[in-house]
Design a protein around this motif. Structure first.
Motif, PDB file in Angstrom:
ATOM      1  N   ASN B  14       0.837  -1.201   0.000  1.00  0.00           N
ATOM      2  CA  ASN B  14       0.000   0.000   0.000  1.00  0.00           C
ATOM      3  C   ASN B  14       0.871   1.250   0.000  1.00  0.00           C
ATOM      4  OD1 ASN B  14      -2.057  -1.781   0.274  1.00  0.00           O
ATOM      5  ND2 ASN B  14      -2.912  -0.878   2.131  1.00  0.00           N
ATOM      6  N   PHE B  15       0.447   2.258  -0.738  1.00  0.00           N
ATOM      7  CA  PHE B  15       1.031   3.593  -0.602  1.00  0.00           C
ATOM      8  C   PHE B  15      -0.058   4.469  -0.013  1.00  0.00           C
ATOM      9  CE2 PHE B  15       3.473   1.985  -4.315  1.00  0.00           C
ATOM     10  CZ  PHE B  15       4.740   2.089  -3.765  1.00  0.00           C
ATOM     11  N   GLY B  16       0.000   4.718   1.274  1.00  0.00           N
ATOM     12  CA  GLY B  16      -1.088   5.450   1.912  1.00  0.00           C
ATOM     13  C   GLY B  16      -2.368   4.669   1.724  1.00  0.00           C
ATOM     14  N   SER B  17      -3.349   5.264   1.087  1.00  0.00           N
ATOM     15  CA  SER B  17      -4.622   4.560   0.906  1.00  0.00           C
ATOM     16  C   SER B  17      -4.681   3.832  -0.437  1.00  0.00           C
ATOM     17  CB  SER B  17      -5.776   5.560   1.010  1.00  0.00           C
ATOM     18  OG  SER B  17      -5.631   6.542   0.003  1.00  0.00           O
ATOM     19  N   VAL B  18      -3.619   3.971  -1.254  1.00  0.00           N
ATOM     20  CA  VAL B  18      -3.618   3.311  -2.566  1.00  0.00           C
ATOM     21  C   VAL B  18      -3.119   1.879  -2.426  1.00  0.00           C
ATOM     22  CG1 VAL B  18      -2.680   3.356  -4.901  1.00  0.00           C
ATOM     23  CG2 VAL B  18      -3.142   5.498  -3.713  1.00  0.00           C
ATOM     24  N   GLU B  19      -3.921   0.929  -2.884  1.00  0.00           N
ATOM     25  CA  GLU B  19      -3.470  -0.466  -2.878  1.00  0.00           C
ATOM     26  C   GLU B  19      -2.769  -0.744  -4.196  1.00  0.00           C
ATOM     27  OE1 GLU B  19      -7.359  -2.132  -2.071  1.00  0.00           O
ATOM     28  OE2 GLU B  19      -6.595  -2.939  -0.179  1.00  0.00           O
ATOM     29  N   ALA B  20      -1.429  -0.709  -4.185  1.00  0.00           N
ATOM     30  CA  ALA B  20      -0.669  -0.888  -5.428  1.00  0.00           C
ATOM     31  C   ALA B  20      -0.448  -2.370  -5.726  1.00  0.00           C
ATOM     32  CB  ALA B  20       0.655  -0.153  -5.336  1.00  0.00           C
ATOM     33  N   ALA B  21      -0.487  -3.220  -4.702  1.00  0.00           N
ATOM     34  CA  ALA B  21      -0.410  -4.665  -4.913  1.00  0.00           C
ATOM     35  C   ALA B  21      -1.304  -5.332  -3.872  1.00  0.00           C
ATOM     36  CB  ALA B  21       1.018  -5.165  -4.772  1.00  0.00           C
ATOM     37  N   GLY B  37      -1.538  -4.130 -18.045  1.00  0.00           N
ATOM     38  CA  GLY B  37      -2.589  -3.484 -17.266  1.00  0.00           C
ATOM     39  C   GLY B  37      -2.643  -2.013 -17.580  1.00  0.00           C
ATOM     40  N   PRO B  38      -3.759  -1.384 -17.274  1.00  0.00           N
ATOM     41  CA  PRO B  38      -3.870   0.047 -17.552  1.00  0.00           C
ATOM     42  C   PRO B  38      -2.951   0.864 -16.636  1.00  0.00           C
ATOM     43  CG  PRO B  38      -5.832  -0.726 -16.405  1.00  0.00           C
ATOM     44  CD  PRO B  38      -4.991  -1.927 -16.682  1.00  0.00           C
ATOM     45  N   SER B  39      -2.850   2.147 -16.929  1.00  0.00           N
ATOM     46  CA  SER B  39      -1.984   3.027 -16.155  1.00  0.00           C
ATOM     47  C   SER B  39      -2.419   3.053 -14.691  1.00  0.00           C
ATOM     48  CB  SER B  39      -2.051   4.432 -16.757  1.00  0.00           C
ATOM     49  OG  SER B  39      -1.059   5.223 -16.200  1.00  0.00           O
ATOM     50  N   GLY B  40      -1.439   2.950 -13.798  1.00  0.00           N
ATOM     51  CA  GLY B  40      -1.749   3.008 -12.376  1.00  0.00           C
ATOM     52  C   GLY B  40      -2.200   1.690 -11.786  1.00  0.00           C
ATOM     53  N   SER B  41      -2.117   0.594 -12.565  1.00  0.00           N
ATOM     54  CA  SER B  41      -2.614  -0.677 -12.043  1.00  0.00           C
ATOM     55  C   SER B  41      -1.594  -1.367 -11.140  1.00  0.00           C
ATOM     56  CB  SER B  41      -2.999  -1.596 -13.210  1.00  0.00           C
ATOM     57  OG  SER B  41      -1.908  -1.763 -14.083  1.00  0.00           O
ATOM     58  N   GLY B  42      -0.365  -0.837 -11.075  1.00  0.00           N
ATOM     59  CA  GLY B  42       0.613  -1.406 -10.153  1.00  0.00           C
ATOM     60  C   GLY B  42       1.700  -2.223 -10.817  1.00  0.00           C
ATOM     61  N   LYS B  43       1.897  -2.057 -12.111  1.00  0.00           N
ATOM     62  CA  LYS B  43       2.896  -2.856 -12.827  1.00  0.00           C
ATOM     63  C   LYS B  43       4.319  -2.475 -12.410  1.00  0.00           C
ATOM     64  CE  LYS B  43       1.479  -1.296 -16.795  1.00  0.00           C
ATOM     65  NZ  LYS B  43       0.473  -0.318 -16.367  1.00  0.00           N
ATOM     66  N   THR B  44       4.600  -1.174 -12.424  1.00  0.00           N
ATOM     67  CA  THR B  44       5.938  -0.726 -12.034  1.00  0.00           C
ATOM     68  C   THR B  44       6.228  -1.103 -10.586  1.00  0.00           C
ATOM     69  OG1 THR B  44       5.927   1.087 -13.624  1.00  0.00           O
ATOM     70  CG2 THR B  44       7.421   1.295 -11.763  1.00  0.00           C
ATOM     71  N   THR B  45       5.229  -0.945  -9.738  1.00  0.00           N
ATOM     72  CA  THR B  45       5.395  -1.317  -8.333  1.00  0.00           C
ATOM     73  C   THR B  45       5.805  -2.782  -8.207  1.00  0.00           C
ATOM     74  OG1 THR B  45       3.732   0.319  -7.730  1.00  0.00           O
ATOM     75  CG2 THR B  45       4.247  -1.384  -6.093  1.00  0.00           C
ATOM     76  N   MET B  46       5.183  -3.634  -9.025  1.00  0.00           N
ATOM     77  CA  MET B  46       5.511  -5.058  -8.972  1.00  0.00           C
ATOM     78  C   MET B  46       6.975  -5.280  -9.344  1.00  0.00           C
ATOM     79  SD  MET B  46       4.173  -7.849  -8.129  1.00  0.00           S
ATOM     80  CE  MET B  46       3.156  -6.675  -7.426  1.00  0.00           C
ATOM     81  N   ASP B 159      10.517  -2.562 -18.004  1.00  0.00           N
ATOM     82  CA  ASP B 159       9.383  -1.694 -17.696  1.00  0.00           C
ATOM     83  C   ASP B 159       9.054  -0.820 -18.901  1.00  0.00           C
ATOM     84  OD1 ASP B 159       7.359  -0.361 -16.513  1.00  0.00           O
ATOM     85  OD2 ASP B 159       8.553   0.545 -14.907  1.00  0.00           O
ATOM     86  N   GLU B 160       8.034  -1.193 -19.623  1.00  0.00           N
ATOM     87  CA  GLU B 160       7.609  -0.485 -20.827  1.00  0.00           C
ATOM     88  C   GLU B 160       8.799  -0.052 -21.676  1.00  0.00           C
ATOM     89  OE1 GLU B 160       4.257   1.733 -20.687  1.00  0.00           O
ATOM     90  OE2 GLU B 160       3.542   0.997 -18.764  1.00  0.00           O
ATOM     91  N   PRO B 161       9.632  -1.004 -22.075  1.00  0.00           N
ATOM     92  CA  PRO B 161      10.888  -0.625 -22.736  1.00  0.00           C
ATOM     93  C   PRO B 161      10.682   0.025 -24.094  1.00  0.00           C
ATOM     94  CG  PRO B 161      10.555  -2.986 -22.888  1.00  0.00           C
ATOM     95  CD  PRO B 161       9.476  -2.456 -21.984  1.00  0.00           C
ATOM     96  N   THR B 192       3.923  -3.811 -19.776  1.00  0.00           N
ATOM     97  CA  THR B 192       3.444  -2.939 -20.846  1.00  0.00           C
ATOM     98  C   THR B 192       1.981  -2.611 -20.617  1.00  0.00           C
ATOM     99  OG1 THR B 192       3.044  -2.785 -23.228  1.00  0.00           O
ATOM    100  CG2 THR B 192       2.971  -4.972 -22.266  1.00  0.00           C
ATOM    101  N   HIS B 193       1.536  -1.481 -21.184  1.00  0.00           N
ATOM    102  CA  HIS B 193       0.078  -1.306 -21.200  1.00  0.00           C
ATOM    103  C   HIS B 193      -0.437  -1.412 -22.630  1.00  0.00           C
ATOM    104  CE1 HIS B 193       1.225   3.151 -21.022  1.00  0.00           C
ATOM    105  NE2 HIS B 193       0.842   2.936 -22.249  1.00  0.00           N
ATOM    106  N   ASN B 194       0.428  -1.929 -23.488  1.00  0.00           N
ATOM    107  CA  ASN B 194       0.060  -2.125 -24.878  1.00  0.00           C
ATOM    108  C   ASN B 194      -0.252  -3.607 -25.111  1.00  0.00           C
ATOM    109  OD1 ASN B 194       0.183  -2.649 -27.632  1.00  0.00           O
ATOM    110  ND2 ASN B 194       1.646  -0.990 -27.990  1.00  0.00           N
TER     111      ASN B 194
END
Ligand SMILES: Nc1ncnc2c1ncn2[C@@H]1O[C@H](COP(=O)(O)OP(=O)(O)OP(=O)(O)O)[C@@H](O)[C@H]1O
Ligand SMILES: [Mg+2]
Lengths: 272, 364
Positions: B14-21, B37-46, B159-161, B192-194
């Motif tokens: 979690n980042f504050g109230s955001v559940e990133a994973a 996944g779409p933007s903000g879905s937690g891919k980079t966090t993973m 990460d989205e290379p 990727t989000h593509n």
């Protein structure tokens, strides 16, 4: 774009006037003093008869050497100390972002707004009575570093804002310990900013009169010598002193300018 | 499938109230695994959790069976290709690439050997002494890849290379990256989000939404048999419809979509009167020329007006306006003449073509 724009013309004229005023009252007197330092008759120097007499008198002045050395020590000492603190503060603030960021920034910058004479007197009294530090070069360095850190911080933080801290993450993933990350990646990219911070701290402390004066008493620095000689009327040696200090600082600023330009040329990674 | 190299077990962050994973578990073997996944879905966090740049609140990360959850990034021996390349601006191409070897304290001859190997692998000959600002986008990409691969890491994270490259270059690099993975035989985790990129390159893939895994598996499985509404609507070019189950007949349900009847296979949790989401990939629909009416045995058949044809070369998108004022997109071979605009045509699809879920499954 508008061909006839009265607002823009007015702004241009206003800026020209402003610059003329600034230069007339700021730089012109300085250049005039530099000019005076090389002429025989300093009361009405037209037409000039050039001489180096004032410089020779200055160099043979009793405590000039001692003052120069002390000023350099205070300048370098303060520069180093305030750069160290300011760099740590800037990295802490920018790399490890927190919601207290704005408040921390205000606290770091607050010393900018304290009168120097107040810093001088109060640090003398406090350092002696509470910390047991005698008035000497060290306590002058410490007192100067209080506000010089704020100035250096301002300079460093403004430039570090352009550094991409994700590069530190990259280094760590590729096997660099935090210490190696700093040495291999952070420092080579941010040193021009640190250098700039050092020079600001150096110049401020080198030139400072009030703070050094109260902390040093009879120990001379260039500004206290200048101030002391002033009491016996303005002597031509003072022109020579002012000219040397000014020339020195201009030189540093020019070097600094080129260093910054060179150092940051490579930092723009977004630039295709 | 070969042995598992990387394991994520019940990861929460979690980042504050955001559940990133949220309860992420994945096993990756020597394959190209896409995280989509779409933007903000937690891919980079993973990826950051796998690399050690972020510590999970709960759960474990294992590499080759060893628990590395509490190991700092510089002890994990992972390679990574970062979003925006992130080359070191003060180092030359060669210095950038050998950086991981230098940090591992490798000797000069090893460095040289590995450098030669990797710069040939990614075709970087002749750029050794350039600085990053002197490189084109594609060259920067290759340097970033080389730096990620040079130390022969146990896992490569990407990460989205290709996000910053133009289309042509992207196609080329997709094939290259695929080739590197096959040649090196290590797991590549490709964020990727593509969806096109994910479908082209991966062996298996996972779809993330709001910090959770929606579905994980073989890419054909995900494409043809999505298990959630989100996956069904996210992958491919999908027509999304909603309606009420009117009847159950012969192993099929009949859904009433604003007055149009749609057929789909019956599933256990379906009941008459239930509202369902009905997803249909546009290429699973057949368009019939005017006058031809297909046999509606086991198929859904609808009539509509051919509003427009978007010719794409190998296929065409037909926009069909229906009598219930909705529109359906059909992708089919371009056999219908564009001159037939506004003609009445029939479209049809087999009952098993759509993916149907109870409607509260929630759409993004
Ligand atoms: N350091 C952080 N502090 C606070 N919130 C964060 C932090 N890092 C990520 N988040 C939040 O976590 C969520 C997931 O972020 P993440 O960067 O993993 O998304 P992503 O799937 O990589 O998105 P994108 O496709 O845009 O790169 C987002 O809501 C983001 O705002
Ligand atoms: Mg991301």
């Amino acid at each position: 774009m508008n061909a006839v724009n009265p607002g823009r013309k007015l702004a241009l004229a206003g800026q020209a006037l402003l610059l003329i005023l600034l230069y007339l009252f700021l730089y012109f007197p300085i250049f005039y003093i530099m000019y005076l330092s090389f002429v025989e008759n300093t009361v009405w120097p037209f037409p000039p008869e050039y001489t180096l007499e004032h410089y020779i008198n200055l160099l043979t002045l009793d405590n000039f050497h001692q003052g120069l050395v002390n000023s350099l020590i205070i300048g370098i000492g303060t520069g180093l100390l305030s750069t160290l603190f300011a760099t740590m503060a800037a990295i802490g603030l920018l790399k490890y972002q927190s919601r207290w960021r704005g408040l921390l920034m205000i606290f770091y910058l607050a010393p900018l707004f304290v009168a120097h004479i107040l810093i001088g007197i109060s640090s003398l009294i406090f350092n002696k009575a509470i910390l047991g530090l005698p008035g000497n070069l060290l306590s002058a360095i410490i007192a100067n570093a209080t506000y010089a850190t704020a100035f250096a911080f301002l300079v460093i933080v403004a430039q570090l804002a352009r550094y991409d801290w994700r590069l530190d993450d990259v280094a760590m993933v590729f096997g660099a310990t935090p210490a190696k990350t700093f040495r291999e990646v952070t420092l080579p990219n941010i040193w021009p900013a640190i250098f700039g911070g050092f020079f600001v701290g150096f110049i401020l402390a080198f030139n400072n009169l009030e703070i050094s004066f109260y902390n040093l008493g009879a120990i001379p620095t260039l500004p206290t010598i200048a101030w002391g000689t002033l009491r016996h009327g303005i002597k031509p040696e003072l022109y020579a002193l002012a000219s040397i200090v000014n020339a020195f600082i201009f030189l540093i600023l020019i070097i600094l300018y080129f260093l910054l330009k060179m150092g940051f040329l490579k930092l723009d990674i977004k630039d295709r | 499938m070969s042995e598992t190299i990387l394991q994520l077990q019940g990861i929460y962050k979690n980042f504050g109230s955001v559940e990133a994973a949220k309860n992420i578990s994945i096993n990756v073997s020597k394959e190209l695994f896409a995280l989509l996944g779409p933007s903000g879905s937690g891919k980079t966090t993973m990826l950051r959790i796998i690399a050690g740049l972020e510590t999970p609140d709960k759960g474990r990360v294992l590499i080759n069976g060893r628990d590395v959850t509490n190991l700092p990034p510089y002890k994990r021996g992972i390679g990574m290709v970062f979003q925006d390349f992130l080359l070191f601006p003060h180092k030359t191409v060669k210095e950038n690439i050998v950086f991981p070897l230098k940090m591992q304290g490798k000797d000069e001859s090893t460095k040289e050997e590995q450098y030669q190997w990797v710069s040939q692998l990614v075709h970087l000959e002749g750029l050794d002494e350039r600085f990053p600002y002197q490189l084109s986008g594609g060259q920067k990409q290759r340097v970033a890849l080389a730096r990620g691969l040079v130390s022969r890491p146990s896992v490569l994270l990407l990460d989205e290379p290709l996000a910053n490259l133009d289309r042509e270059l992207r196609k080329e690099m997709e094939i290259e990256i695929r080739r590197f993975q096959l040649e090196l035989g290590i797991p590549f985790i490709y964020v990727t989000h593509n969806q096109e990129e994910a479908l082209t390159m991966s062996d298996r893939m996972a779809i993330m939404r709001l910090g959770q895994l929606e579905q994980i598996g073989d890419k054909f499985e995900l494409y043809h048999h999505p298990q959630t509404s989100f996956v069904a609507s996210f992958l491919g070019s999908t027509n999304a419809m909603q309606g009420e189950i009117k009847a159950v007949d012969n192993g099929c349900i009949v859904v009433d979509w604003d007055g149009v009847s749609l057929r789909a296979p019956y599933k256990d949790d379906f009941k008459i009167g239930m509202t369902v989401d009905y997803f249909l990939k546009s290429e699973k629909i057949t368009i019939h020329p005017p006058g031809q009416k297909p046999d509606d045995h086991g198929r859904t058949v609808i009539e509509g007006r051919l509003r427009d044809t978007i010719f794409k070369g190998q296929y065409a998108d037909y926009l069909i306006s229906l009598k219930n004022d909705n529109e359906i997109i059909v992708s089919d071979v371009p056999t219908i003449s564009p001159a037939l605009r506004n003609a009445t045509v029939s479209i049809s699809w087999p009952s098993e073509a759509p993916d149907v879920f109870p409607a509260d499954g929630g759409l993004a």
